[in-house]
Design an enzyme around this catalytic site. Structure first.
Site, mmCIF file in Angstrom:
data_model
loop_
_atom_site.group_PDB
_atom_site.id
_atom_site.type_symbol
_atom_site.label_atom_id
_atom_site.label_comp_id
_atom_site.label_asym_id
_atom_site.label_seq_id
_atom_site.Cartn_x
_atom_site.Cartn_y
_atom_site.Cartn_z
ATOM 1 N N ARG A 307 1.379 5.111 10.489
ATOM 2 C CA ARG A 307 2.586 4.573 9.868
ATOM 3 C C ARG A 307 3.703 5.607 9.896
ATOM 4 N NH1 ARG A 307 2.666 1.397 4.160
ATOM 5 N NH2 ARG A 307 1.991 -0.205 5.624
ATOM 6 N N GLU A 467 4.763 -8.115 -3.230
ATOM 7 C CA GLU A 467 3.503 -7.566 -3.734
ATOM 8 C C GLU A 467 3.739 -7.003 -5.127
ATOM 9 O OE1 GLU A 467 -0.098 -4.509 -2.381
ATOM 10 O OE2 GLU A 467 1.639 -4.853 -1.091
ATOM 11 N N LYS A 499 -1.168 -8.322 6.524
ATOM 12 C CA LYS A 499 -0.321 -8.330 7.720
ATOM 13 C C LYS A 499 -1.163 -8.098 8.969
ATOM 14 C CE LYS A 499 3.599 -6.435 5.098
ATOM 15 N NZ LYS A 499 2.895 -6.088 3.842
#
Length: 817
Positions: A307, A467, A499
């Protein structure tokens, strides 16, 4: 309700002249067609009028955004000046108190008799109290003013959506009525060049969040580490995910910022859209083992991803691993990560380098504790081993813009809202080079919606993902505003949404046989009728210059929020749908008996709704609505073949005595109908709290829907205990047979037959027990949602024993004769 009437009711009266002249454009088409056949000259004039309306809307929105930005900047200066004045006043008061205390001590030491004399401290105290009240009043006024600004931003977002819908509908009406095709050209050459409807208002919302938080906390906002978890020692963590329709993006953010500020790591840095971008590369193998593990929620299932935050130029990449833990283990699902420089990622994944030296250097410099370094070393080695042994490769990229809401240093309520979610293929499995030998593909960045990619390589998720993470003390309820938010019309709960799972299921359909349970929901419109919960309302004692009703006030009062009409056929001004109901079996393509039943039910509802003296010329649609002083509610948003079919074929058990909308008792008592309703995709209004339990999700051909099944160790132990109990009983039965043959006369044929019967029953019971044990073990391991209760075995065993006993006694009785 037709859109022409909707826009008149929903628009903000002070901005009425700036909205699209929908009625005028519709009248333009009718008048020209009434005179002659629509020709090229009419088409040119219509395009010119349409473009003029578009310019008007775009110019107004741009001016309003500039005005709001200037207003927020002005309030920002005023708030900071007020905070500085308040702090200076407190400092002066503190200094004065200290000086006064010193003077009193000195005076008492010189003149003890002065202690008995009165002083003028009351006047000073009253002055200090007056100053405090003045500052508090100014803060209250500013909070009220900012609440009005928040309502303005909300109304401007509604202005954009309403006008965009108006342009789309009038162009669609034009194409249908005139025979000329304008929709594609208008979308490409007009709307795409002036995309006013794509305005996210993120920069304004961020400024409002900072400012409103300062005013709400009276200049003393909560500070601390944004990643800290607070001082709670015993708390329950609850995470729930929701889908949010694009129509509700702005309102949702504004509702949350009134309670939680937007989390900003660098408050001094100006807003840039790249700061909100988050991209992740998920790894898996060609068998999609990690996908299956995460989908089936197996104990220890992992998700490995890389990420980064921001654009493609970011140098720091985070290697993350999420591990799922079942509740029975007593552990929580964890996410661990460590940073790595971008130029080292490929060598690390291939095993050419390790992270040992890098992390040991951090230990020597004292930047990380020994515990943190040991944890990162362990994680780096395990991820590297998993990539090698499981043959993991880049599979799916996720991209989205995140808005996070949280009090710094307090993780009791954390809310993240992801928009523009996109899923992109990264694999090379079909012979097409995407990421190649690199750990990510380089032909895209954060340029959403990635127009350079083919449609097969990307999936643009149509909703935002909210969320909500709560950490509450044992027995403590979540905040009231959070409960109202998650139960409002703004969100649609989708537990356990992932996801990564959604990306694999949609982008790799040829490799996926098991799909998540939410995939069939993608074809359903998640918009619902507005409720009184989570509304943006203007303060009652407003200082604003205008008192005219705004969409914010109107919606909070009568809940008539605009929902998209299901039909575009708006030409006839009368009740055209009433006449067509006589032939609805034909035009709705349903069984005549079903159509007759639906018609009879509507008529019954009409009789229930009519009271003494009611008008008999009400249509069946009006008769199905409860009486209301304001705008009545319809059973259908519009009566179309699709809606009628859905009503007739739906699985709702409609109470004939109470109707679909209101209980009969309330109607008889004349009570006002409840204003908030839930709805389904067809626009049918339902009583709040009513739940439809769907037992038949339908996946596409060749696919199965994953049903989450929890398997705990006690399930295996229960299977073993049951098996041992059967074995024990079988041994007892076999012992009976052995005892009979051991203590009987060797020439006694009856005893031999009885012993053989009991021994045979015991052997059959043992075989059956072994088979059942094996079947149950396999079913548990494969997480099959089957019935583990044994109905046949016990009954068959008892029957066999009964037969054996009857045969034994019969033979003995016969021998006695």
């Amino acid at each position: 309700m037709k859109f022409g009437a909707v826009i008149k009711d929903a628009l903000y009266q002070d901005w009425q002249a700036s909205y699209i002249d929908y009625s005028g454009l519709k009248r333009f088409i009718k008048d020209r067609q009434a005179k002659h056949q629509w020709d090229d000259a009419d088409e040119a004039d219509f395009i010119k009028a349409l473009e003029s309306e578009l310019d008007k809307v775009v110019k107004f929105q741009e001016n309003k955004i500039t005005e709001l930005t200037d207003t927020i900047s002005s309030y920002d200066r005023e708030v900071r000046e007020l905070i500085a004045s308040a702090k200076a006043a407190k400092q002066r008061k503190r200094q004065a108190d200290e000086d006064e205390s010193d003077d009193e001590e000195a005076n008492e030491s010189r003149h003890p008799e002065a202690r008995e004399e009165g002083d003028d401290d009351d006047d000073d105290s009253m002055s200090d109290t007056s100053d405090d009240d003045e500052f508090e009043d100014r803060f209250v006024d500013l909070q009220e003013d900012l609440a009005n600004v928040i309502a303005d931003v909300h109304d401007l977002g509604h202005f954009s959506h309403l006008n965009y819908t108006g342009f789309v509908k009038i162009v669609k009406k034009h194409d249908k009525r005139t025979g000329f095709t304008l929709k594609g050209v208008f979308m490409r050459d007009f709307l795409e060049k002036r995309p006013f409807y794509k305005q996210s208002y993120d920069e304004i919302i961020l400024q409002l969040s900072r400012l409103y938080n300062l005013v709400r906390t009276r200049g003393s906002p909560v500070t601390g580490d944004a990643s800290a978890g607070g001082s709670q020692s015993a708390f329950v963590r609850q995470t729930t995910k929701y889908w949010v329709h694009p129509d509700n993006y702005v309102q949702l953010k504004l509702v949350i910022l009134k309670h939680l500020p937007i989390l900003v790591f660098n408050p001094d840095k100006p807003f840039e859209q790249d700061d909100a971008a988050i991209s992740s590369i998920y790894f898996d193998n060609e068998k999609l083992d990690l996908y299956m593990g995460r989908l089936e929620k197996t104990e220890g299932a992992e998700a490995i991803r890389l990420r980064w935050y921001g654009g493609m130029g970011v140098k720091t990449i985070f290697v993350e691993r999420k591990t799922h833990r079942e509740d029975w283990t007593g552990e929580k699902s964890v996410k661990a990560r460590f940073p790595i420089q971008e130029h080292l990622v490929n060598d690390y994944l291939s095993g050419k380098i390790t992270m040992d030296e890098t992390f040991e250097a951090l230990r020597k410099k004292g930047k990380k504790s020994d515990k943190e370094v040991d944890s990162m070393l362990k994680l780096a080695r395990e991820v590297q081993a998993a990539v090698k042994h499981k043959k993991l490769e880049p599979v799916v990229r996720t991209f989205y813009n995140r808005t996070a809401f949280q009090l710094p240093g307090d993780a009791r309520v954390r809310i993240s809202f992801d928009t523009q979610l996109s899923l992109v293929r990264e694999d090379n499995w079909d012979g097409k080079k995407r990421s190649g030998d690199n750990w990510r593909r380089t032909d895209i960045g954060i340029d959403w919606p990635f127009p350079q990619l083919p449609a097969a390589d990307k999936e643009l998720f149509p909703y935002g993902v909210l969320e909500v993470k709560l950490q509450t003390q044992m027995g403590q309820e979540p905040p009231e505003w959070v409960r109202e938010l998650v139960s409002s019309h703004l969100v649609e709960a989708v537990p356990k949404f992932s996801k990564f799972i959604h990306g694999c299921a949609t982008l790799l359909p040829e490799r996926v046989d098991l799909v998540p349970f939410w995939l069939p929901q993608m074809e359903t419109d998640i918009r619902k009728p507005a409720t009184q919960k989570a509304q943006i309302q203007r303060p009652i004692t407003s200082h604003s210059a205008t008192n005219s009703g705004t969409p914010s006030e109107t919606r909070s009062a009568d809940m008539n929020q605009y929902t998209e009409p299901l039909s575009d056929d708006e030409e006839d001004e009368g009740n055209r749908h009433i006449a067509t109901t006589n032939h609805e079996a034909a035009w709705a393509d349903i069984d005549p008996e079903a159509a007759a039943e639906a018609r009879a039910f509507r008529e019954a509802q009409s009789k229930l709704q009519k009271g003494p003296g009611s008008q008999s010329d009400q249509s069946h649609l009006n008769a199905a609505m409860p009486p209301a002083p304001s705008a009545p509610r319809e059973l259908f948003m519009k009566l179309t073949p699709a809606n009628l079919s859905k009503l007739v074929q739906s699985r709702y058990e409609m109470d004939r005595g109470t109707g679909l909308n209101e209980p009969r008792q309330e109607q008889q008592d004349g009570a006002s109908p409840r204003p908030d309703r839930n709805g389904n995709g067809s626009g049918i209004s339902l009583v709040p709290g009513r739940v439809e339990y769907v037992s038949s999700f339908r996946a596409s051909a060749g696919k199965k829907i994953a049903v989450p099944v929890r398997v705990e160790p006690k399930v295996f132990y229960a299977n073993e205990r049951t098996t041992l109990a059967w074995i024990e009983f079988s041994v007892v039965v076999s012992a009976i047979g052995i005892g009979i043959i051991s203590y009987s006369d060797p020439h006694d044929d009856i005893a031999l037959a009885a012993a053989a019967t009991f021994t045979g029953v015991a052997l059959l019971a043992l075989l059956y027990t072994g088979g059942m044990y094996w079947w149950r073990v396999q079913s548990i391991r494969n997480r099959r949602a089957v019935n583990y209760h044994d109905v046949v075995g016990p009954s068959a065993l008892c029957g066999a024993l009964l037969i054996a006993v009857i045969v034994n006694f019969s033979l003995r009785f016969k021998q006695l004769k």
